[in-house]
Design a protein around this motif. Sequence first.
Motif, PDB file in Angstrom:
ATOM      1  N   ARG A  73       3.305 -17.006  -0.707  1.00 36.56           N
ATOM      2  CA  ARG A  73       1.948 -17.497  -0.440  1.00 36.56           C
ATOM      3  C   ARG A  73       2.014 -19.013  -0.498  1.00 36.56           C
ATOM      4  O   ARG A  73       2.698 -19.557  -1.367  1.00 36.56           O
ATOM      5  CB  ARG A  73       0.978 -16.905  -1.457  1.00 36.56           C
ATOM      6  CG  ARG A  73       1.005 -15.370  -1.383  1.00 36.56           C
ATOM      7  CD  ARG A  73      -0.110 -14.699  -2.153  1.00 36.56           C
ATOM      8  NE  ARG A  73      -0.046 -13.259  -1.916  1.00 36.56           N
ATOM      9  CZ  ARG A  73       0.603 -12.393  -2.685  1.00 36.56           C
ATOM     10  NH1 ARG A  73       1.256 -12.819  -3.756  1.00 36.56           N
ATOM     11  NH2 ARG A  73       0.613 -11.109  -2.395  1.00 36.56           N
ATOM     12  N   ASP A 129      -1.127  -2.855   0.989  1.00 35.64           N
ATOM     13  CA  ASP A 129      -2.505  -2.522   0.613  1.00 35.64           C
ATOM     14  C   ASP A 129      -3.311  -1.857   1.729  1.00 35.64           C
ATOM     15  O   ASP A 129      -4.369  -1.303   1.470  1.00 35.64           O
ATOM     16  CB  ASP A 129      -3.255  -3.796   0.184  1.00 35.64           C
ATOM     17  CG  ASP A 129      -2.822  -4.295  -1.183  1.00 35.64           C
ATOM     18  OD1 ASP A 129      -1.977  -3.629  -1.819  1.00 35.64           O
ATOM     19  OD2 ASP A 129      -3.325  -5.343  -1.621  1.00 35.64           O
ATOM     20  N   GLU A 224      -5.076  -1.380  -9.422  1.00 36.86           N
ATOM     21  CA  GLU A 224      -5.030  -2.588 -10.284  1.00 36.86           C
ATOM     22  C   GLU A 224      -6.239  -3.496 -10.088  1.00 36.86           C
ATOM     23  O   GLU A 224      -6.627  -4.222 -10.998  1.00 36.86           O
ATOM     24  CB  GLU A 224      -3.754  -3.379 -10.001  1.00 36.86           C
ATOM     25  CG  GLU A 224      -3.694  -3.784  -8.549  1.00 36.86           C
ATOM     26  CD  GLU A 224      -2.634  -4.793  -8.176  1.00 36.86           C
ATOM     27  OE1 GLU A 224      -1.842  -5.218  -9.014  1.00 36.86           O
ATOM     28  OE2 GLU A 224      -2.627  -5.160  -6.985  1.00 36.86           O
TER      29      GLU A 224
HETATM   30  O1  F6P Z   1       0.921  -7.573  -1.124  1.00 37.81           O
HETATM   31  C1  F6P Z   1      -0.170  -6.982  -1.729  1.00 37.81           C
HETATM   32  C2  F6P Z   1       0.070  -6.877  -3.219  1.00 37.81           C
HETATM   33  O2  F6P Z   1       1.190  -6.091  -3.513  1.00 37.81           O
HETATM   34  C3  F6P Z   1      -1.154  -6.375  -3.960  1.00 37.81           C
HETATM   35  O3  F6P Z   1      -1.243  -4.975  -3.984  1.00 37.81           O
HETATM   36  C4  F6P Z   1      -0.957  -6.986  -5.317  1.00 37.81           C
HETATM   37  O4  F6P Z   1      -2.187  -7.194  -5.949  1.00 37.81           O
HETATM   38  C5  F6P Z   1      -0.308  -8.298  -5.028  1.00 37.81           C
HETATM   39  O5  F6P Z   1       0.306  -8.173  -3.758  1.00 37.81           O
HETATM   40  C6  F6P Z   1       0.712  -8.732  -6.049  1.00 37.81           C
HETATM   41  O6  F6P Z   1       1.116 -10.011  -5.735  1.00 37.81           O
HETATM   42  P1  F6P Z   1       2.393 -10.702  -6.372  1.00 37.81           P
HETATM   43  O7  F6P Z   1       3.610 -10.071  -5.768  1.00 37.81           O
HETATM   44  O8  F6P Z   1       2.234 -12.124  -6.017  1.00 37.81           O
HETATM   45  O9  F6P Z   1       2.337 -10.428  -7.835  1.00 37.81           O
END
Ligand code: F6P
Length: 320
Positions: A73, A129, A224
């Motif tokens: 990101r 998701d 979650e």
């Molecule tokens: O890509 C979506 C996701 O897996 C969500 O389900 C989850 O909340 C998030 O990414 C977790 O993000 P990270 O890998 O940055 O902890």
Amino acid sequence: MMKKIAVLTTGGDAPGMNAAIRAVVRSAINSKLEVMGVFRGWWGLINEELKSFDHRSVSGIINQGGTILKTGRCPEFYTAEGQERAYQTIKKHSIDGIIVIGGNGSFKAAHEFYKKYKVPCIGIPASIDNDVNGIDMTIGADTAVNTALAAIDNIRDTATSMERIFVVEVMGRDFGYIALMVALGGGCEEVIIPEKKFDLEAISHNIVQGSLKGKMSWIIVVAEGAARADDVAKKITEITDLETRTVVLGHVQRGGRPTAISRDLALNLGKAAVDCLLKGDSDKAVAFHHGKIGTVDFETAIKKKELGIEDMYNLLKILT
Ligand code: F6P
């Protein structure tokens, strides 16, 4: 005229992203386009981390989870400076169009960039998701559901044998798709999702009533984005005085070999994305919707998704 395109993956990785990269690269080459792979998502455009890809660059990746392009990101891409640097990279390498493989966050960023710089851009929806609006299924969602379901099946064995209550937390930040699919397919007793209010007193009451009739094992699936498994389990024990166990499936759901459905989707959408750029489309995502490959505008794709959640939830209530 479109001569050179670039492909990148952004946001959380999803199984099948590699198959999509392969489809983009090979379809582009087949249509006589040059193609560049951009590394680390938007970062790669900002920091000029990209290289030319050929047919062989994407060999042997169709069955691998994750993404060979890396992903992440990138808050910098939301700044004017970050966007300008990305644009300069695009100009320097004479890139005529971009294909962005990612979820709704990625499409939001792509939409903003398009509005400002008018570089043709097509999205390929990939996210475990399944939270991209206006489409039936994102690349990776089917794989994640199957991974979580396999875990639930294992948990069911021990839950039944030891007559226990399990609270299992699955991924799904704002959308309860994984939780609902897993709860339905795993024959789970309760599901807690962001879209629905939940009442732990009522759930606990059901558990006590069930145990009076001899039902001794329960699996409660929690998305979650709605609650944390530990908090739910603690509260249930507090109310019922029954022992609980928790499992947080976490990033296990993000990896692994893509299922046939995730691969098929990735290959078809990858080719469709190249075709879109070739015919001058932009600012939209290719989409599998109502059983067909089409497109959805970024503007629609980034809105809150509505996808039969109510129906799935009601089915679970009937079948439990
Ligand atoms: O890509 C979506 C996701 O897996 C969500 O389900 C989850 O909340 C998030 O990414 C977790 O993000 P990270 O890998 O940055 O902890």
